[in-house]
Design a protein around this motif. Structure first.
Motif, PDB file in Angstrom:
ATOM      1  N   THR A 256       0.848  -1.185   0.000  1.00 40.88           N
ATOM      2  CA  THR A 256       0.000   0.000   0.000  1.00 40.88           C
ATOM      3  C   THR A 256       0.883   1.234   0.000  1.00 40.88           C
ATOM      4  OG1 THR A 256      -1.737  -1.155   1.224  1.00 40.88           O
ATOM      5  CG2 THR A 256      -1.798   1.248   1.261  1.00 40.88           C
TER       6      THR A 256
ATOM      7  N   ASN B 290       0.786   5.695  -0.355  1.00 38.15           N
ATOM      8  CA  ASN B 290      -0.124   6.842  -0.299  1.00 38.15           C
ATOM      9  C   ASN B 290      -0.147   7.540  -1.656  1.00 38.15           C
ATOM     10  OD1 ASN B 290       1.883   8.924  -0.449  1.00 38.15           O
ATOM     11  ND2 ASN B 290       2.333   8.604   1.716  1.00 38.15           N
ATOM     12  N   LEU B 291      -1.141   8.359  -1.866  1.00 38.48           N
ATOM     13  CA  LEU B 291      -1.369   8.995  -3.152  1.00 38.48           C
ATOM     14  C   LEU B 291      -0.175   9.846  -3.586  1.00 38.48           C
ATOM     15  CD1 LEU B 291      -3.391   9.323  -5.418  1.00 38.48           C
ATOM     16  CD2 LEU B 291      -4.447  11.184  -4.133  1.00 38.48           C
ATOM     17  N   TYR B 292       0.415  10.587  -2.675  1.00 41.04           N
ATOM     18  CA  TYR B 292       1.576  11.419  -3.020  1.00 41.04           C
ATOM     19  C   TYR B 292       2.725  10.553  -3.520  1.00 41.04           C
ATOM     20  CZ  TYR B 292       5.533  14.551  -2.683  1.00 41.04           C
ATOM     21  OH  TYR B 292       6.650  15.275  -2.972  1.00 41.04           O
ATOM     22  N   GLU B 293       3.003   9.468  -2.809  1.00 38.96           N
ATOM     23  CA  GLU B 293       4.077   8.558  -3.227  1.00 38.96           C
ATOM     24  C   GLU B 293       3.756   7.945  -4.591  1.00 38.96           C
ATOM     25  OE1 GLU B 293       6.381   4.493  -1.756  1.00 38.96           O
ATOM     26  OE2 GLU B 293       4.810   5.345  -0.505  1.00 38.96           O
TER      27      GLU B 293
ATOM     28  N   LYS C 144       1.980   9.304  -7.007  1.00 38.47           N
ATOM     29  CA  LYS C 144       2.200  10.321  -8.040  1.00 38.47           C
ATOM     30  C   LYS C 144       3.686  10.529  -8.282  1.00 38.47           C
ATOM     31  CE  LYS C 144      -0.216  13.812  -6.423  1.00 38.47           C
ATOM     32  NZ  LYS C 144      -1.077  14.985  -6.238  1.00 38.47           N
TER      33      LYS C 144
ATOM     34  N   ILE D  77      -3.360   1.958  -3.757  1.00 37.94           N
ATOM     35  CA  ILE D  77      -3.098   3.390  -3.581  1.00 37.94           C
ATOM     36  C   ILE D  77      -4.141   3.922  -2.607  1.00 37.94           C
ATOM     37  CG2 ILE D  77      -2.959   5.623  -4.734  1.00 37.94           C
ATOM     38  CD1 ILE D  77      -2.206   4.034  -7.299  1.00 37.94           C
ATOM     39  N   ALA D  78      -3.651   4.587  -1.549  1.00 35.91           N
ATOM     40  CA  ALA D  78      -4.531   5.063  -0.487  1.00 35.91           C
ATOM     41  C   ALA D  78      -4.382   6.564  -0.294  1.00 35.91           C
ATOM     42  CB  ALA D  78      -4.206   4.346   0.816  1.00 35.91           C
ATOM     43  N   LYS D  79      -5.419   7.178   0.232  1.00 37.04           N
ATOM     44  CA  LYS D  79      -5.385   8.595   0.591  1.00 37.04           C
ATOM     45  C   LYS D  79      -5.838   8.692   2.033  1.00 37.04           C
ATOM     46  CE  LYS D  79      -7.000  13.114  -0.922  1.00 37.04           C
ATOM     47  NZ  LYS D  79      -7.812  13.818  -1.924  1.00 37.04           N
ATOM     48  N   ALA D  80      -5.009   9.280   2.871  1.00 41.30           N
ATOM     49  CA  ALA D  80      -5.290   9.392   4.307  1.00 41.30           C
ATOM     50  C   ALA D  80      -5.555   8.016   4.904  1.00 41.30           C
ATOM     51  CB  ALA D  80      -6.454  10.342   4.555  1.00 41.30           C
TER      52      ALA D  80
ATOM     53  N   ARG E 225      -6.961   5.493   3.575  1.00 44.26           N
ATOM     54  CA  ARG E 225      -8.145   4.818   3.017  1.00 44.26           C
ATOM     55  C   ARG E 225      -7.851   4.342   1.597  1.00 44.26           C
ATOM     56  NH1 ARG E 225     -12.410   7.949   0.672  1.00 44.26           N
ATOM     57  NH2 ARG E 225     -13.792   6.439  -0.257  1.00 44.26           N
TER      58      ARG E 225
ATOM     59  N   LEU F 163      -8.030   3.580  -2.144  1.00 50.74           N
ATOM     60  CA  LEU F 163      -8.847   4.177  -3.201  1.00 50.74           C
ATOM     61  C   LEU F 163      -8.793   3.410  -4.509  1.00 50.74           C
ATOM     62  CD1 LEU F 163      -7.947   7.964  -2.808  1.00 50.74           C
ATOM     63  CD2 LEU F 163      -9.974   6.784  -1.975  1.00 50.74           C
TER      64      LEU F 163
END
Length: 80
Positions: A3, A5-8, A10, A28-31, A33, A35
């Motif tokens: 998993t 995070n979204l920034y990683e 991108k 891919i997760a955001k905060a 969660r 997604l």
């Protein structure tokens, strides 16, 4: 399954796509969660022969005839 995070995702998208293409599944997760999931596209190993269902499928002569009014109305389409 990893998993990220979204920034990683991108920042390292190209590397993550390479890893997924190699068979790894990446979420891919955001905060925190989840997604989306990055997975490899499965490849067909053999070509399908033409006429595979010959003799098993029958198409009636009126398969493209207008639908009866009640059926067309149920789908919101125009009847013949």
């Amino acid at each position: 399954m990893k998993t990220v995070n979204l920034y990683e995702a991108k920042t390292h998208l190209s590397q993550l796509v390479d890893r997924a293409a190699a068979g790894e599944e990446i979420v891919i997760a955001k905060a925190g969660r989840p997604l989306a999931r990055l997975v490899p596209i499965s490849r067909r190993t053999e070509r399908r022969p033409l006429g595979l269902l010959r003799g098993r499928v029958q198409v009636s002569e009126d398969f493209d005839a207008p639908l009866p009014d009640d059926v067309a109305d149920a789908f919101g389409t125009l009847a013949g």
